[in-house]
Design an enzyme around this catalytic site. Structure first.
Site, PDB file in Angstrom:
ATOM      1  CB  SER A  55      32.556  -1.011  35.886  1.00 23.30           C
ATOM      2  OG  SER A  55      31.636  -1.291  34.852  1.00 23.30           O
ATOM      3  CE1 TYR A 114      33.707   3.536  33.906  1.00 22.10           C
ATOM      4  CE2 TYR A 114      32.910   1.485  32.933  1.00 22.10           C
ATOM      5  CZ  TYR A 114      32.830   2.461  33.921  1.00 22.10           C
ATOM      6  OH  TYR A 114      31.899   2.352  34.916  1.00 22.10           O
ATOM      7  CE  LYS A 118      34.724   2.617  37.151  1.00 25.43           C
ATOM      8  NZ  LYS A 118      34.676   3.315  38.463  1.00 25.43           N
TER       9      LYS A 118
END
Length: 304
Positions: free
Chosen positions: A152, A165, A169
Site C-alpha cells: 500500500s 498497517y 505493508k
C-alpha cells in the site's frame, strides 16, 4: 475462459469481496483455476459472512471457470498449509499466490493498543509469509511459480493513524524482495502491487475536511477490477524477467515505484563526531530529506 493464465492455478487470499474478489474473477477470466480464500470477516476482523469465498467461487463456475472456495485463516501455519493443499487437491498444482487478505485496526500511534498492532501484523505480514512459505516448497520442486503481494502507498509513503498497517505493508515489500532473491534460482518470481481502488480497506478514510471528501470521491471512481490485469500479467509467463519490483495501479495508470537507494553521501577522513554532523549534515542532506507526506500528497493529481 482462456487467456494469459490458461492452465495455471492461483490462490487469492481475502477474495470474498473488494480487490480480492475482482482479482480472483479477473484471473479466472484469463484462464486460471482459482482457490478463492476468505474467512468472511468484517474490515476489523469480526465474523460477517462465512460463505463469502464459496459465493465468489460459485460465480466463477457459473461463468464457465473453475474455482473452489476456501475458509482457512492465513495467520496460522497449519491453516495456511491447508490453503495451498486445497489448490493441490482440487487442481493438482499451484502456480500463483496472491497475498491480499487484510484487516484494519486504525489508531493514532500513542493510542494504539498492542492487540491492535498484533492483529494487523498477523493477517497482513505474517499471513503473507505463511501462505508464501506453504507454496514455496511446490514452486521449488516444479522450478516455477509467482507471488504477488498487496502492499500500500500507506506503507510506501505514509498515512495518519495507521502505524500497524504501514509497518505491515512496508514489511511485505521486504518479504517480497527476500523471496525474489532467495528463490530466483528456482525460477520463482515475487512482486508487490499497491492498489488504488475503492474497497473496505479505504472506506475507513476519514472525511472530516473538504480535501478528504474530495479525495474519497475520487477514490470511489477507481474500481477494484482495474487491479486484476496487473496481477494476471505478473502471474503469467509474460512477466518472466520481472521480480523483486513494486508497482502501483491507479485507475488506468500503472507505476513502477522506487526502492530505497543512497541519494547523498558525506565523507570525513578522520571520522565523524556529533558536533561535526550537526555542522555539516543539515546543509548537505537537507534538500534531499524525504518530507513527511501522506499518499494523497504525493498522488495529488486526478486519476485518468
Amino acid at each position: 475462459m482462456g487467456g494469459l493464465l490458461e492452465g495455471k492455478v492461483a490462490i487469492v487470499t481475502g477474495a470474498g469481496q473488494g480487490v480480492g474478489r475482482a482479482v480472483a474473477e479477473g484471473l479466472a477470466t484469463e484462464g486460471a483455476k482459482v482457490v478463492v480464500n476468505d474467512i468472511g470477516v468484517t474490515l476489523t476482523g469480526e465474523s460477517e459472512n462465512p460463505s463469502a469465498a464459496e459465493e465468489v467461487a460459485a460465480g466463477i463456475r457459473d461463468r464457465g471457470g473453475e474455482a473452489v472456495g476456501n475458509r482457512e485463516s492465513v495467520s496460522e501455519p497449519d491453516t495456511a498449509l491447508r490453503i495451498v493443499e486445497d489448490a493441490i487437491d482440487s487442481f493438482g498444482r499451484i502456480d500463483l499466490v496472491v497475498n491480499n487478505a487484510g484487516i484494519l485496526r486504525d489508531a493514532i500511534f500513542h493510542r494504539m493498543a498492542p492487540d491492535q498492532w498484533q492483529a494487523v501484523i498477523d493477517v497482513h505480514l505474517k499471513g503473507s509469509f505463511l501462505v508464501s512459505r506453504a507454496a514455496a516448497q511446490h514452486f521449488r520442486q516444479q522450478e516455477s511459480g509467482a507471488f504477488v503481494h498487496m502492499t500500500s502507498t500507506a506503507g510506501l509513503i505514509g498515512n495518519f493513524g495507521q502505524a500497524n498497517y504501514m509497518a505491515a505493508k512496508l514489511g511485505i515489500v521486504g518479504l517480497s524482495r527476500a523471496i525474489a532473491m532467495d528463490m530466483q534460482r528456482f525460477g520463482v518470481r515475487s512482486n508487490c502491487i499497491a492498489p488504488f481502488a475503492w474497497s473496505r480497506m479505504v472506506s475507513s478514510i476519514p472525511t472530516e475536511t473538504e480535501a478528504d471528501k474530495i479525495r474519497v470521491a475520487k477514490l470511489k471512481q477507481m474500481t477494484p477490477e482495474k487491479i486484476a490485469p496487473m496481477v494476471a500479467f505478473l502471474g503469467s509467463d509474460a512477466a518472466k524477467g520481472v521480480s523483486g519490483q513494486v508497482f502501483a495501479v491507479r485507475n488506468n495508470e500503472v507505476f513502477l515505484m522506487s526502492q530505497p537507494r543512497p541519494v547523498r553521501s558525506l565523507h570525513r577522513g578522520e571520522g565523524w563526531t556529533a558536533a561535526a554532523l550537526a555542522e555539516q549534515l543539515p546543509g548537505a542532506f537537507g534538500p534531499s530529506l524525504t518530507p513527511l507526506e501522506r499518499s494523497a500528497d504525493v498522488f495529488s493529481w486526478d486519476p485518468v
